[in-house]
Enzyme design. Structure first.
Site, PDB file in Angstrom:
ATOM      1  N   ARG A 100       0.811  -1.224   0.000  1.00  0.00           N
ATOM      2  CA  ARG A 100       0.000   0.000   0.000  1.00  0.00           C
ATOM      3  C   ARG A 100       0.847   1.278   0.000  1.00  0.00           C
ATOM      4  NH1 ARG A 100      -2.361  -3.614  -1.049  1.00  0.00           N
ATOM      5  NH2 ARG A 100      -4.234  -4.532  -0.155  1.00  0.00           N
ATOM      6  N   CYS A 110     -10.456   0.463   3.893  1.00  0.00           N
ATOM      7  CA  CYS A 110      -9.921  -0.205   5.080  1.00  0.00           C
ATOM      8  C   CYS A 110      -9.111   0.795   5.882  1.00  0.00           C
ATOM      9  CB  CYS A 110      -9.042  -1.379   4.672  1.00  0.00           C
ATOM     10  SG  CYS A 110     -10.028  -2.809   4.275  1.00  0.00           S
ATOM     11  N   GLU A 156      -3.888   2.495   7.334  1.00  0.00           N
ATOM     12  CA  GLU A 156      -3.721   2.481   5.872  1.00  0.00           C
ATOM     13  C   GLU A 156      -4.216   3.831   5.337  1.00  0.00           C
ATOM     14  OE1 GLU A 156      -5.104  -0.913   3.596  1.00  0.00           O
ATOM     15  OE2 GLU A 156      -5.989   0.435   2.128  1.00  0.00           O
TER      16      GLU A 156
HETATM   17  N1  EPU Z   1     -13.141 -10.409   9.417  1.00  0.00           N
HETATM   18  C1  EPU Z   1     -13.797 -10.498  10.610  1.00  0.00           C
HETATM   19  N2  EPU Z   1     -14.530  -9.434  11.018  1.00  0.00           N
HETATM   20  C2  EPU Z   1     -14.634  -8.302  10.293  1.00  0.00           C
HETATM   21  C3  EPU Z   1     -13.957  -8.211   9.072  1.00  0.00           C
HETATM   22  C4  EPU Z   1     -13.201  -9.290   8.638  1.00  0.00           C
HETATM   23  O1  EPU Z   1     -13.739 -11.499  11.314  1.00  0.00           O
HETATM   24  O2  EPU Z   1     -15.331  -7.386  10.739  1.00  0.00           O
HETATM   25  C5  EPU Z   1     -12.389 -11.579   8.933  1.00  0.00           C
HETATM   26  C6  EPU Z   1     -13.044 -12.177   7.694  1.00  0.00           C
HETATM   27  O3  EPU Z   1     -14.024 -13.092   8.017  1.00  0.00           O
HETATM   28  C7  EPU Z   1     -11.858 -12.828   7.009  1.00  0.00           C
HETATM   29  C8  EPU Z   1     -10.700 -11.919   7.382  1.00  0.00           C
HETATM   30  O4  EPU Z   1     -11.115 -11.174   8.518  1.00  0.00           O
HETATM   31  O5  EPU Z   1     -11.618 -14.086   7.551  1.00  0.00           O
HETATM   32  C9  EPU Z   1     -10.292 -11.001   6.243  1.00  0.00           C
HETATM   33  O6  EPU Z   1     -11.400 -10.172   5.919  1.00  0.00           O
HETATM   34  P1  EPU Z   1     -11.732  -9.756   4.412  1.00  0.00           P
HETATM   35  O7  EPU Z   1     -11.851 -10.985   3.593  1.00  0.00           O
HETATM   36  O8  EPU Z   1     -12.875  -8.832   4.451  1.00  0.00           O
HETATM   37  O9  EPU Z   1     -10.445  -9.032   3.914  1.00  0.00           O
HETATM   38  P2  EPU Z   1      -9.565  -7.917   4.591  1.00  0.00           P
HETATM   39  O10 EPU Z   1      -8.218  -8.494   4.838  1.00  0.00           O
HETATM   40  O11 EPU Z   1     -10.251  -7.276   5.736  1.00  0.00           O
HETATM   41  C10 EPU Z   1      -8.513  -6.975   2.365  1.00  0.00           C
HETATM   42  C11 EPU Z   1      -8.115  -5.579   1.955  1.00  0.00           C
HETATM   43  C12 EPU Z   1      -9.322  -4.858   1.363  1.00  0.00           C
HETATM   44  C13 EPU Z   1      -9.849  -5.637   0.184  1.00  0.00           C
HETATM   45  C14 EPU Z   1     -10.228  -7.058   0.679  1.00  0.00           C
HETATM   46  C15 EPU Z   1     -10.730  -7.958  -0.447  1.00  0.00           C
HETATM   47  C16 EPU Z   1      -6.416  -4.622   3.440  1.00  0.00           C
HETATM   48  C17 EPU Z   1      -6.164  -3.864   4.692  1.00  0.00           C
HETATM   49  N3  EPU Z   1      -7.694  -4.840   3.135  1.00  0.00           N
HETATM   50  O12 EPU Z   1      -9.464  -6.832   3.421  1.00  0.00           O
HETATM   51  O13 EPU Z   1      -8.852  -3.599   0.898  1.00  0.00           O
HETATM   52  O14 EPU Z   1     -10.979  -4.999  -0.372  1.00  0.00           O
HETATM   53  O15 EPU Z   1      -9.070  -7.671   1.270  1.00  0.00           O
HETATM   54  O16 EPU Z   1      -9.682  -8.359  -1.269  1.00  0.00           O
HETATM   55  O17 EPU Z   1      -5.477  -4.978   2.738  1.00  0.00           O
HETATM   56  C18 EPU Z   1      -8.581  -1.283   1.331  1.00  0.00           C
HETATM   57  O18 EPU Z   1      -7.375  -1.485   1.127  1.00  0.00           O
HETATM   58  O19 EPU Z   1      -9.039  -0.124   1.542  1.00  0.00           O
HETATM   59  C19 EPU Z   1      -9.455  -2.420   1.340  1.00  0.00           C
HETATM   60  C20 EPU Z   1     -10.714  -2.344   1.734  1.00  0.00           C
END
Ligand code: EPU
Length: 312
Positions: A181, A233, A304
């Protein structure tokens, strides 16, 4: 604050393409932010170059902002000039074949979504990681925007930039310092304005690409608060730890509120504006999430979202 003569110069040069004391809440997706001294819309590279040179000589801070999708502007707003690249910076080229790759060049002010559509139209593969990411090309390059399926650095061939007082120059992928990022300019000591980027794509199967894109969009809609004002995020996912959203949820903070801001009940790594939040409400929740996650899991969350501007 800008001096009277600086305001006069901007007014004379940009006419109705400059706005003074412009609330940044109009230029961020979370709809929060105090006023910028001036918001300016240069039309094309010559105007941009002249503006950067003038601001540099006058010692007025000037920086380019994209769609403000990953940005929190504090309530006191921004001193200096916010540059927005729209007309003259939004072109997306036809693909051109080069060494087995297909190159598409896009202006910094074009939307990432428009580039994804263009790639799909030509059956070009590589950009599906970006499907559903809001914001501009310039922002996506500057932040190395990405998801679990990829990041901007993977598909960049070269980026065209302007350093204040210099001519535009192209910098190839091997000379760009991308990390999670982030695109860093530590070596140059100065952050240039990104004006265009060339993407390096490959031929793909259009039906497969389309169904993959559809699936990514619906996964995003079901897991993220896409219909409420937010800044994406909020925290980076910490290395070698559970994702930030999971940690914040386990700290019991889903739905936590401060003024008009709330930790999303849908995805705990999003802070949403429920109506009339200000930046201090969001910062309050940010501190709370950091504190609780540190206390319970001994993990230090890093933002981020870029936080900028002055306190009220
Ligand atoms: N989770 C929870 N509770 C929550 C949110 C997530 O338990 O409230 C768990 C989910 O169940 C999952 C894990 O955390 O097991 C990861 O969650 P998710 O699949 O939503 O992905 P993320 O890691 O939170 C990343 C990127 C997002 C991107 C998504 C989809 C980062 C910080 N975030 O989110 O990017 O849209 O993957 O690929 O890298 C952004 O950068 O602004 C952003 C939103």
């Amino acid at each position: 604050m800008l001096t009277g003569s600086a305001e006069k110069h901007l007014k004379k040069t940009f006419g109705n393409r400059v706005r003074f004391n412009e609330p940044m809440s109009r230029h961020t997706t979370i709809r929060i932010g105090g006023p910028a001294d001036a918001v300016v819309y240069p039309e094309g590279i010559e105007e941009l170059k002249a503006l950067l040179k003038w601001a540099d000589a006058e010692n007025i801070p000037a920086g380019v902002f994209g769609d403000g999708t990953n940005l929190l502007v504090r309530d006191g707003g921004i001193r200096g000039i916010v540059i927005l690249l729209s007309k003259g910076f939004r072109d997306i080229s036809e693909p051109c074949e080069d060494g087995g790759f297909f190159m598409i060049t896009a202006g910094a002010g074009a939307r990432l979504a428009a580039l994804c559509r263009a790639a799909l139209k030509h059956s070009l593969k590589g950009l599906n990681y970006a499907v559903g990411i809001p914001g501009t090309i310039g922002g996506a390059v500057a932040m190395n925007a990405g998801t679990k399926t990829g990041e901007t650095a993977d598909v960049i061939d070269a980026v065209q930039v302007v350093f204040a007082g210099k001519e535009p120059e192209w910098i190839g992928r091997n000379d760009l310092n991308f990390s999670y990022r982030k695109l860093s300019w530590e070596e140059t000591g100065e952050k240039p304005v990104i004006v265009q980027a060339r993407f390096r794509l490959e031929k793909g199967d259009v039906n497969r690409l389309q169904s993959e894109a559809d699936a990514l969009i619906s996964a995003r809609k079901s897991s993220q608060p896409t219909t409420r004002p937010n800044a994406g995020c909020f925290f980076k996912n910490p290395a070698n730890e559970k994702p930030a959203g999971l940690l914040i949820e386990r700290a019991g903070l889903k739905g936590a509120e401060s003024g008009g801001a709330m930790i999303s009940e849908k995805h705990a790594n999003f802070i949403v504006n429920t109506g009339n939040a200000n930046a201090s409400d969001v910062l309050d929740l940010m501190e709370k999430a950091r504190r609780e996650v540190k206390k319970r899991f001994n993990v230090q969350l890093e933002t981020e979202v870029i936080i900028t501007g002055e306190e009220a």
